[in-house]
Motif scaffolding. Structure first.
Motif, mmCIF file in Angstrom:
data_model
loop_
_atom_site.group_PDB
_atom_site.id
_atom_site.type_symbol
_atom_site.label_atom_id
_atom_site.label_comp_id
_atom_site.label_asym_id
_atom_site.label_seq_id
_atom_site.Cartn_x
_atom_site.Cartn_y
_atom_site.Cartn_z
ATOM 1 N N ALA A 255 40.930 44.945 36.610
ATOM 2 C CA ALA A 255 41.566 44.776 37.915
ATOM 3 C C ALA A 255 42.391 45.989 38.325
ATOM 4 O O ALA A 255 42.431 46.356 39.504
ATOM 5 N N LEU A 278 34.157 42.206 35.610
ATOM 6 C CA LEU A 278 33.821 40.965 36.304
ATOM 7 C C LEU A 278 32.513 40.374 35.775
ATOM 8 O O LEU A 278 32.452 39.180 35.448
ATOM 9 N N LYS A 329 40.942 32.149 37.005
ATOM 10 C CA LYS A 329 40.852 33.558 37.378
ATOM 11 C C LYS A 329 39.530 33.842 38.090
ATOM 12 O O LYS A 329 39.504 34.557 39.106
ATOM 13 N N VAL A 333 38.939 35.377 41.887
ATOM 14 C CA VAL A 333 38.182 36.614 42.098
ATOM 15 C C VAL A 333 36.912 36.358 42.909
ATOM 16 O O VAL A 333 36.577 37.118 43.829
#
Length: 384
Positions: A255, A278, A329, A333
């Motif tokens: 991130a 990711l 999370k 995202v």
């Protein structure tokens, strides 16, 4: 006919003397701080507008600090007062693995310092968090190297007796990696950000591949020798820990990689790290789903015959909590409601589990039945 639970009037009634609390104290107790800490972090980030939820989460974090300090005092006291018995832990094939719970418990406190301490006390907590993080790193690396070294040189192990507790000393480093990723954006100096980010990636690599090697052996052990003894029932959930933490670590570190690496002469590399983080996080989350379903089925199998309560029950909490945190999370995202809903359900399950396990832990601690050190039995330990 209903049964009642007898609670004696005097604390530690099942111990021969109150000082046995110190003599029988083991690192297993720090698993309590892991489960309590992860619940506090999850409640504070739960995307559900429940009045007072943040305050409850903060209170749990403060409680966790008190537990960690208390356990640290008791364990240090054991080494001071009962040194010869305390050092036998290094020869015990199971209890020694729980040294990894100490830095992992500390990591939840560090994360809470960023989540709760920063808005309450301001930027003055950042140097404290950074110092504690480097201490946590040293402890995690030491556990990840020295405990396996003891396994190779002093302890007695066999494939049929293996359980997922082998993961505990190794996983501590990747938990520290996640904490490092959370700390990075709060550091003022770009060089400090770069140092912590790179160190966190190293910690991730230090831990995750080794953890997956252990998981591979664990799969073989389960196929050949079936389930371990019911006293180790909760260990089936421990495999979910390194998978979920590995996924969360990739996303958290990715991130802030773009800005940090660009500021230190590596433009473009950060975008790659973010993308790989990711995609890697999603893939590892999928692996975690397999282990979660398997852990549920294994636990249901154990429940047919009953599972005796012990401190190992705390093994249900932290892995489930990290998986829930990773799920939430991904929801943020990817902006997908499925992950948000699933993560919220998992947090609810964790809260119920924590309440049940904490109540039984308090009752067992009051009676003194949970203060048992297998290392004192000569048949189970080797001295250095």
């Amino acid at each position: 006919m209903t049964s009642t639970v007898f609670i004696p009037r005097k604390p530690f009634s099942q111990l021969s003397a109150p000082r046995e609390v110190i003599r029988q104290f083991t690192p297993n107790w720090f698993a309590v701080t892991m489960g309590t800490g992860i619940l506090s972090l999850l409640l504070a980030q739960l995307p559900v507008p429940i009045p007072g939820l943040y305050r409850l989460a903060e209170a749990l974090w403060v409680l966790n600090i008190g537990l960690f300090i208390t356990f640290s005092f008791l364990y240090i006291a054991r080494w001071v007062l009962f040194f010869d018995e305390a050092r036998r832990v290094f020869g015990h094939s199971t209890v020694s693995m729980f040294f990894g719970t100490i830095p992992m418990g500390l990591a939840t406190i560090i994360n809470g310092l960023l989540l709760f301490g920063l808005p309450r006390w301001g930027d003055g907590v950042i140097p404290i968090a950074e110092t504690l993080w480097w201490i946590d790193v040293v402890m995690s690396v030491a556990c990840g190297v020295l405990i396996p070294f003891m396994m190779f040189t002093r302890q007695q192990h066999s494939i049929d007796q293996m359980t997922a507790v082998w993961l505990l000393p190794v996983v501590a480093a990747e938990v520290a990696a996640v904490s490092g990723g959370l700390l990075v954006p709060h550091l003022a100096q770009t060089h400090a950000q770069f140092s912590v980010l790179i160190a966190s990636y190293v910690l991730w690599g230090f831990s995750v591949p080794v953890a997956f090697s252990i998981l591979t052996i664990l799969l073989l052990r389960m196929a050949l020798h079936k389930l371990p003894h019911e006293s180790m029932a909760a260990s089936s959930w421990l495999a979910l820990g390194p998978i979920s933490t590995g996924a969360l670590g990739l996303m958290v570190l990715g991130a802030d990689s773009s800005s940090v690496l660009a500021a230190n002469g590596l433009p473009g590399v950060g975008e790659i790290a973010a993308g790989l983080g990711l995609i890697g996080g999603i893939i590892l989350w999928g692996v975690g789903v397999w282990w979660l379903l398997m852990a549920v089925l294994i636990t249901l199998r154990y429940l047919r015959d009953g599972i005796p309560f012990n401190l190992g029950w705390w093994g249900f909490t932290f892995p489930l909590g990290v998986f829930a945190l990773t799920t939430l999370k991904l929801g943020v995202v990817l902006n997908l409601g499925f992950f948000v809903v699933m993560g919220t359900v998992l947090v609810g399950c964790l809260a119920g589990l924590w309440s049940l396990i904490m109540s039984r832990t308090l009752a067992g601690a009051y009676r003194g039945t949970l203060f048992v050190s297998p290392c004192i039995a000569k048949l189970h330990c080797a001295t250095l």
